[in-house]
Every structure is written in structure tokens, then in C-alpha cells.
Design a protein around this motif. Structure first.
Motif, PDB file in Angstrom:
ATOM      1  N   GLY A 137      22.479  17.670  73.777  1.00 47.72           N
ATOM      2  CA  GLY A 137      21.468  18.080  72.796  1.00 47.72           C
ATOM      3  C   GLY A 137      22.077  19.103  71.858  1.00 47.72           C
ATOM      4  O   GLY A 137      23.276  19.428  71.942  1.00 47.72           O
ATOM      5  N   ALA A 138      21.238  19.633  70.972  1.00 44.35           N
ATOM      6  CA  ALA A 138      21.750  20.607  70.004  1.00 44.35           C
ATOM      7  C   ALA A 138      22.155  21.910  70.697  1.00 44.35           C
ATOM      8  O   ALA A 138      23.013  22.638  70.187  1.00 44.35           O
ATOM      9  CB  ALA A 138      20.716  20.871  68.913  1.00 44.35           C
ATOM     10  N   THR A 139      21.563  22.204  71.838  1.00 44.94           N
ATOM     11  CA  THR A 139      21.985  23.399  72.566  1.00 44.94           C
ATOM     12  C   THR A 139      23.462  23.285  72.935  1.00 44.94           C
ATOM     13  O   THR A 139      24.261  24.189  72.644  1.00 44.94           O
ATOM     14  CB  THR A 139      21.140  23.588  73.846  1.00 44.94           C
ATOM     15  OG1 THR A 139      19.768  23.679  73.471  1.00 44.94           O
ATOM     16  CG2 THR A 139      21.554  24.821  74.615  1.00 44.94           C
ATOM     17  N   HIS A 181      17.528  29.676  66.170  1.00 41.44           N
ATOM     18  CA  HIS A 181      16.953  29.037  67.356  1.00 41.44           C
ATOM     19  C   HIS A 181      17.491  29.719  68.620  1.00 41.44           C
ATOM     20  O   HIS A 181      18.641  30.168  68.644  1.00 41.44           O
ATOM     21  CB  HIS A 181      17.341  27.556  67.349  1.00 41.44           C
ATOM     22  CG  HIS A 181      16.617  26.741  68.372  1.00 41.44           C
ATOM     23  ND1 HIS A 181      17.109  26.541  69.636  1.00 41.44           N
ATOM     24  CD2 HIS A 181      15.435  26.089  68.319  1.00 41.44           C
ATOM     25  CE1 HIS A 181      16.258  25.782  70.319  1.00 41.44           C
ATOM     26  NE2 HIS A 181      15.238  25.497  69.531  1.00 41.44           N
ATOM     27  N   SER A 183      18.619  28.589  71.221  1.00 40.24           N
ATOM     28  CA  SER A 183      19.803  27.970  71.822  1.00 40.24           C
ATOM     29  C   SER A 183      21.093  28.621  71.316  1.00 40.24           C
ATOM     30  O   SER A 183      22.141  28.493  71.957  1.00 40.24           O
ATOM     31  CB  SER A 183      19.826  26.470  71.531  1.00 40.24           C
ATOM     32  OG  SER A 183      19.893  26.244  70.146  1.00 40.24           O
ATOM     33  N   GLN A 231      21.429  28.008  59.398  1.00 40.21           N
ATOM     34  CA  GLN A 231      20.488  27.050  59.964  1.00 40.21           C
ATOM     35  C   GLN A 231      19.968  26.060  58.918  1.00 40.21           C
ATOM     36  O   GLN A 231      19.561  26.440  57.835  1.00 40.21           O
ATOM     37  CB  GLN A 231      19.325  27.852  60.538  1.00 40.21           C
ATOM     38  CG  GLN A 231      18.255  27.040  61.221  1.00 40.21           C
ATOM     39  CD  GLN A 231      17.399  27.909  62.114  1.00 40.21           C
ATOM     40  OE1 GLN A 231      17.533  27.892  63.326  1.00 40.21           O
ATOM     41  NE2 GLN A 231      16.520  28.690  61.522  1.00 40.21           N
ATOM     42  N   GLY A 233      16.929  23.773  58.836  1.00 38.46           N
ATOM     43  CA  GLY A 233      15.695  23.395  59.520  1.00 38.46           C
ATOM     44  C   GLY A 233      15.260  24.453  60.515  1.00 38.46           C
ATOM     45  O   GLY A 233      15.601  24.383  61.692  1.00 38.46           O
ATOM     46  N   VAL A 235      12.778  26.085  63.000  1.00 40.46           N
ATOM     47  CA  VAL A 235      11.935  25.288  63.883  1.00 40.46           C
ATOM     48  C   VAL A 235      10.434  25.407  63.548  1.00 40.46           C
ATOM     49  O   VAL A 235       9.667  24.481  63.803  1.00 40.46           O
ATOM     50  CB  VAL A 235      12.298  25.658  65.345  1.00 40.46           C
ATOM     51  CG1 VAL A 235      11.579  26.895  65.805  1.00 40.46           C
ATOM     52  CG2 VAL A 235      12.129  24.501  66.269  1.00 40.46           C
ATOM     53  N   ASP A 260      23.501  25.376  62.507  1.00 35.62           N
ATOM     54  CA  ASP A 260      22.621  24.724  63.476  1.00 35.62           C
ATOM     55  C   ASP A 260      21.635  23.889  62.672  1.00 35.62           C
ATOM     56  O   ASP A 260      20.735  24.415  62.021  1.00 35.62           O
ATOM     57  CB  ASP A 260      21.884  25.784  64.310  1.00 35.62           C
ATOM     58  CG  ASP A 260      20.864  25.155  65.267  1.00 35.62           C
ATOM     59  OD1 ASP A 260      20.773  23.903  65.317  1.00 35.62           O
ATOM     60  OD2 ASP A 260      20.153  25.917  65.956  1.00 35.62           O
ATOM     61  N   ALA A 262      19.790  21.062  63.958  1.00 41.29           N
ATOM     62  CA  ALA A 262      19.323  20.148  65.008  1.00 41.29           C
ATOM     63  C   ALA A 262      18.496  18.991  64.449  1.00 41.29           C
ATOM     64  O   ALA A 262      18.722  17.838  64.787  1.00 41.29           O
ATOM     65  CB  ALA A 262      18.521  20.923  66.051  1.00 41.29           C
ATOM     66  N   PHE A 263      17.557  19.324  63.563  1.00 40.35           N
ATOM     67  CA  PHE A 263      16.823  18.230  62.904  1.00 40.35           C
ATOM     68  C   PHE A 263      17.047  18.255  61.396  1.00 40.35           C
ATOM     69  O   PHE A 263      17.090  17.217  60.753  1.00 40.35           O
ATOM     70  CB  PHE A 263      15.327  18.266  63.260  1.00 40.35           C
ATOM     71  CG  PHE A 263      14.602  19.511  62.808  1.00 40.35           C
ATOM     72  CD1 PHE A 263      13.897  19.529  61.620  1.00 40.35           C
ATOM     73  CD2 PHE A 263      14.651  20.685  63.564  1.00 40.35           C
ATOM     74  CE1 PHE A 263      13.236  20.680  61.200  1.00 40.35           C
ATOM     75  CE2 PHE A 263      13.988  21.831  63.152  1.00 40.35           C
ATOM     76  CZ  PHE A 263      13.285  21.834  61.961  1.00 40.35           C
ATOM     77  N   ASP A 289      21.049  16.942  66.419  1.00 38.80           N
ATOM     78  CA  ASP A 289      20.548  16.116  67.507  1.00 38.80           C
ATOM     79  C   ASP A 289      20.426  14.681  67.036  1.00 38.80           C
ATOM     80  O   ASP A 289      20.055  14.426  65.886  1.00 38.80           O
ATOM     81  CB  ASP A 289      19.142  16.591  67.934  1.00 38.80           C
ATOM     82  CG  ASP A 289      19.192  17.528  69.128  1.00 38.80           C
ATOM     83  OD1 ASP A 289      19.994  17.282  70.043  1.00 38.80           O
ATOM     84  OD2 ASP A 289      18.412  18.498  69.140  1.00 38.80           O
ATOM     85  N   HIS A 291      18.605  12.859  69.310  1.00 39.65           N
ATOM     86  CA  HIS A 291      17.310  12.553  69.958  1.00 39.65           C
ATOM     87  C   HIS A 291      16.114  13.156  69.224  1.00 39.65           C
ATOM     88  O   HIS A 291      14.988  13.001  69.659  1.00 39.65           O
ATOM     89  CB  HIS A 291      17.320  12.926  71.448  1.00 39.65           C
ATOM     90  CG  HIS A 291      17.589  14.373  71.772  1.00 39.65           C
ATOM     91  ND1 HIS A 291      18.278  14.745  72.907  1.00 39.65           N
ATOM     92  CD2 HIS A 291      17.266  15.521  71.157  1.00 39.65           C
ATOM     93  CE1 HIS A 291      18.357  16.071  72.952  1.00 39.65           C
ATOM     94  NE2 HIS A 291      17.745  16.562  71.905  1.00 39.65           N
ATOM     95  N   LYS A 292      16.350  13.840  68.119  1.00 42.41           N
ATOM     96  CA  LYS A 292      15.221  14.270  67.286  1.00 42.41           C
ATOM     97  C   LYS A 292      15.070  13.259  66.129  1.00 42.41           C
ATOM     98  O   LYS A 292      14.547  12.179  66.341  1.00 42.41           O
ATOM     99  CB  LYS A 292      15.431  15.700  66.790  1.00 42.41           C
ATOM    100  CG  LYS A 292      15.293  16.725  67.933  1.00 42.41           C
ATOM    101  CD  LYS A 292      15.497  18.148  67.490  1.00 42.41           C
ATOM    102  CE  LYS A 292      15.291  19.106  68.669  1.00 42.41           C
ATOM    103  NZ  LYS A 292      15.742  20.481  68.336  1.00 42.41           N
TER     104      LYS A 292
HETATM  105  C1  LIG Z   1      15.704  21.627  69.040  1.00 39.82           C
HETATM  106  C2  LIG Z   1      16.613  22.624  68.428  1.00 39.82           C
HETATM  107  C3  LIG Z   1      17.730  23.099  69.122  1.00 39.82           C
HETATM  108  C4  LIG Z   1      18.002  22.756  70.561  1.00 39.82           C
HETATM  109  O1  LIG Z   1      18.185  21.387  70.709  1.00 39.82           O
HETATM  110  P1  LIG Z   1      18.100  20.661  72.129  1.00 39.82           P
HETATM  111  O2  LIG Z   1      18.322  19.254  71.744  1.00 39.82           O
HETATM  112  O3  LIG Z   1      16.729  20.936  72.661  1.00 39.82           O
HETATM  113  O4  LIG Z   1      19.155  21.216  72.997  1.00 39.82           O
HETATM  114  C5  LIG Z   1      18.581  23.962  68.463  1.00 39.82           C
HETATM  115  N1  LIG Z   1      18.337  24.354  67.208  1.00 39.82           N
HETATM  116  C6  LIG Z   1      17.260  23.931  66.504  1.00 39.82           C
HETATM  117  C7  LIG Z   1      17.054  24.403  65.103  1.00 39.82           C
HETATM  118  C8  LIG Z   1      16.352  23.048  67.099  1.00 39.82           C
HETATM  119  O5  LIG Z   1      15.295  22.607  66.418  1.00 39.82           O
END
Ligand SMILES: *Cc1c(COP(=O)(O)O)cnc(C)c1O
Length: 458
Positions: A137-139, A181, A183, A231, A233, A235, A260, A262-263, A289, A291-292
Motif C-alpha cells: 500500500g502507500a504506507t 498523512h 503513514s 503531498q 491529495g 486525505v 505522497d 496515494a490517490f 496506491d 488499490h485506491k
Molecule cells: C491512504 C493513504 C496513505 C496510506 O495508504 P495505504 O494504502 O493505506 O497504506 C498514505 N497517504 C495518503 C495521502 C493516503 O490517502
């Protein structure tokens, strides 16, 4: 039929029935965690059972405890669904059971990983020769990128972490935005970057890092090993840092720039939204990610690092029993044994094509805009953010009513949003992340929200 085929048949039947019915059931689970502990619990059995019967029992026991994530009306956290081709490819991945670490041992898995990685950087407008690692995942993508970042910025300042470790090293300056985030903090913890090494730069009301403050902070810090985390996006608001301004500032100060995304990095796949990520491609590393926004099944994150050589230096491991080759996927990620995530990403990208990914991103954003309009037109509710991407922040007149809105909607069953806090207020957050969401789902959700806000508490 052999036992494997029988068990898979049962799984297929239950999976198809679940997906066929998921739009018509309560999106929020009807059973609690405690109910599930009871349903799945008891003592470890002494003797085994028939595999197909075990799968039957699992399907029956787990069912009420499942969240309707594939429904198209799950808007909680930031969670995609599974595209048909990706979900099916994931089943094959399981049946094939390839350990995707090595090119020589599992050539199909390693090639899918490699090709999926090349397609991803192409789509996201990132440097073609970057190392791309498919992780959980993004983490883990943030962790992976930051592990390389730490190694490289220390080396530039005469310290070799891979050789000397961290004890006695000069402090790393870990420059992050106020609304990063969690993470990012988690990754830092695992990398020996302590809280005292964090330098937090304020963000504006839109969640974006203030570039003037970033510049002033870096001026004040002066020379030394520095990592800047930006960053794409945020959250809550979906806000994007101003990469065009921030990346050059960080670079002038000799910092490694990590994004970062992620989405949000997926904005780059759409000509309508690409400008949000403008300038991000000149960073050093990027986490996102699959998976997002891409809607592959859990789990799949993507770590992209411009310096492919440094990446393999950090991650490559050696063992005489391994059959190692150039380009082993395990040289780009923390893991040696790995699930062959390349198959699902390959299938998702192949089934959508460049145009399909763009259409998906545009559709998610269009749904977010329509949803926000519906909320603004609902007495007693407001939208707190500038809806610039896929996130919508909803607040009622006071915190109690905002909290109650989320709970009542879950109980009502039509849709799920999840709570957060923004600008000192309780909010409900709607994240448009699922390919399965239709215009009708958005309308039904607005209607359900209007029903619950106009119903006085019992
Ligand atoms: C969801 C998210 C993460 C963490 O991603 P995971 O797939 O849950 O590990 C990190 N950064 C941002 C901005 C996110 O939206």
C-alpha cells in the motif's frame, strides 16, 4: 473433481452471489467485531475438515461482518473497489501461487511486475527509468521511497547508512507539511527518523503546504541531510501541494523531494486534472496506491524512485540459494518473497487502457462535484472544502449533528461515509474512489442523507 477445484468452485459461487447482491444490502456490516469473533471462533479444531466444506462455512460465517466496499455506495476512508479484470487476475494470481521476487524463477510474474511498472510511470507522467516497486500500500510505498531517500541524502553528506548505520549520524531534517498523512510518520518511525527530526511546515486552510514557509524553513535549516515530503491529495480536502513552486525550492536547498500521492497522483492520468500535479514529476520519489483510484483488489501500493541504482543498492539481498538476475522485483521492494501484484495491475491497466483510466479519474471527480452540489442544496449541511478532486467534506450545524449524520446513514444502510475533523469541526468525509459508483448511486446517497438529516433523533 479434485479438492482444489471443488473448493474454488464453492468460492466462485459465493463470490458471484456476494457481488450480485452487494448493492441491495446494508453497506455497513450488520454484525460487529465481537459477533464475528464468536462466529469464527471456538477452539482450534483437533482434526481437519473437507476443504470445500470449510469454504462454505467461512462464507456463511463472514457474510454479516462484511462491509459493502464493492457496492458503489461505500465512500469511507479512501478505498477503491475491484475492477472485474483485476479481481479475476487476482484469483489467477492465487491459483498460480508465484513467488514474484525473482525473474529467473517466476518469469511471468516478474515480467508482469516490470511491464505494469512501466505502464504506471507512463500513465502518471513520471521518469521512465525509475525503479517501480509493487508493495502492500502507500504506507509501504512511502517507507520504501524514504528508505532510499535517507540513504542518498546521508551519503551526500559523507555518511553511509548502509555501512555505518544510524548511530552517530548527523541528524536528518525531515521536513513535512502540517497535513501529511499518518503513514509518513509511521515510515519515519521505522526508518530511525525520530520526532525531534521532524520539521513541520504549516499548511493553508486547503491543506496545502505553505511554500513561503517551506522556503523560510529550509533557509533556516541550512546545510545538512534533508528530506522534504510533499503531498498530492490531502486525505480530507483532496488538496494538492504546489509542486511547481515547492519542488524547486527544496531542490535548491539540496533536499530529496518525496511526494505522497496515494490517490492524488492519479490526477496526472487525466488531461482535465493533470495540472493539479504539475511539477510533481521533478521530485525524487513518489508513493501511490493501485488499490485506491486504480481499483485493483487489496493490496497494492506503488513505490517509484527516480534513482533506480540507489534503490537496488538499498533493497537487493543475496543468498547462494537464490537464482538472482538483473531486474529482480525484490530488488525494488523491502520484501524478498512477494505476491505477484503485477498481474492485477497489468489486468486493470489493460482492461481500461489509457483512455479508460482517464475516464475513471474524470468520473470519480464528476461524482464528487455532483455529490457536493447535492449537499450544498440540502438545508442544514455545508461542504467545507473546495472540491478539487475526489474528496468532499460535509458538516452539519454542529459537531453532534455531523457525527449523528454519519451514524444514521450507516444505520439506514444506503451508503457509508467516515468521520474526520477539519478546521476544528467534526465532518463526514466522502471519498469518490470506486469504479462501481454510478450517477444513480450518488443520487440515492443524497436522498438517503436528506432523509436522515430531516428525521429527528429518536
Ligand atoms: C491512504 C493513504 C496513505 C496510506 O495508504 P495505504 O494504502 O493505506 O497504506 C498514505 N497517504 C495518503 C495521502 C493516503 O490517502
Amino acid at each position: 473433481m479434485d479438492q482444489r477445484a471443488e473448493a474454488l468452485d464453492v468460492a466462485h459461487r459465493h463470490a458471484a452471489a456476494y457481488l450480485a447482491g452487494v448493492r441491495d444490502r446494508s453497506i455497513w456490516p450488520t454484525a460487529s467485531y465481537d459477533d464475528m469473533l464468536l462466529a469464527l471462533g471456538g477452539d482450534l479444531p483437533d482434526t481437519g475438515e473437507d476443504p470445500a466444506a470449510v469454504v462454505e462455512q467461512l462464507a456463511a460465517a463472514a457474510d454479516p461482518g462484511l462491509m459493502g466496499i464493492p457496492s458503489g455506495r461505500f465512500f469511507g476512508f479512501v478505498i477503491g473497489s475491484s475492477l472485474p479484470a483485476a479481481a479475476a487476475a487476482d484469483w489467477l494470481t492465487t491459483a498460480w501461487d508465484q513467488n514474484a521476487g525473482l525473474t529467473a524463477a517466476t518469469p511471468a510474474a516478474a515480467a508482469a511486475d516490470e511491464i505494469a511498472g512501466r505502464w504506471l510511470v507512463d500513465l502518471l507522467g513520471l521518469p521512465a527509468r525509475s525503479a517501480v516497486g509493487l508493495v502492500t500500500g502507500a504506507t509501504m510505498a512511502n517507507f520504501t521511497c524514504l528508505a532510499v531517500a535517507r540513504t542518498v541524502v546521508y551519503r551526500r553528506h559523507g555518511w553511509d547508512v548502509l555501512d555505518q548505520g544510524l548511530a552517530g549520524a548527523p541528524p536528518l531534517r525531515f521536513v513535512v507539511g502540517e497535513h501529511r498523512h499518518g503513514s509518513v510518520d509511521r515510515s519515519a518511525k521505522l526508518l530511525g527518523i525520530g520526532r525531534q527530526q521532524f520539521v513541520v511546515v504549516p499548511a493553508g486552510s486547503d491543506g496545502r503546504i505553505r511554500v513561503e514557509d517551506l522556503a523560510a524553513t529550509l533557509d533556516r535549516l541550512g546545510e545538512g541531510p534533508t528530506v522534504v515530503v510533499l503531498q498530492a491529495g490531502e486525505v480530507n480536502t483532496g488538496g494538492f501541494d504546489d509542486f511547481e513552486a515547492a519542488v524547486p525550492v527544496a531542490r535548491t536547498h539540496g533536499a530529496w523531494v518525496h511526494v505522497d500521492g496515494a490517490f492524488g497522483l492519479w490526477a496526472a492520468a487525466s488531461s482535465s486534472y493533470r495540472q493539479r500535479t504539475s511539477g510533481a514529476a521533478s521530485a525524487d520519489s513518489w508513493a501511490t496506491d493501485a488499490h485506491k483510484t486504480l481499483n485493483v483488489p487489496y493490496d497494492c501500493g506503488v513505490a517509484v524512485v527516480r534513482d533506480a541504482e540507489a534503490t537496488s543498492e538499498v533493497f537487493a539481498s543475496h543468498g547462494h540459494y537464490l537464482i538472482q538476475g538483473a531486474g529482480d522485483p525484490s530488488d525494488r521492494t523491502p520484501e524478498l518473497s512477494r505476491r505477484a501484484r503485477g498481474f492485477t495491475v497489468w489486468a486493470a491497466l489493460r482492461s481500461l487502457g489509457r483512455a479508460g483510466v482517464e475516464e475513471l479519474v474524470d468520473r470519480l471527480c464528476r461524482h464528487a462535484t455532483a455529490f457536493a452540489e447535492g449537499i450544498r442544496a440540502t438545508p442544514g449541511l455545508e461542504v467545507l472544502n473546495d472540491v478539487c478532486f475526489t474528496q468532499v467534506l460535509i458538516a452539519a450545524e454542529d459537531d453532534e449533528r455531523s457525527d449523528r449524520l454519519g451514524v444514521s446513514l450507516r444505520e439506514e444502510g444506503t451508503a457509508v461515509m467516515t468521520p474526520s475533523r477539519w478546521a476544528g469541526r467534526s465532518v463526514q468525509r466522502c471519498s469518490m474512489s470506486s469504479w462501481a459508483t454510478t450517477d444513480e448511486d450518488v443520487e440515492r446517497t443524497i436522498a438517503a442523507i436528506r432523509r436522515v438529516v430531516s428525521t429527528p433523533p429518536a
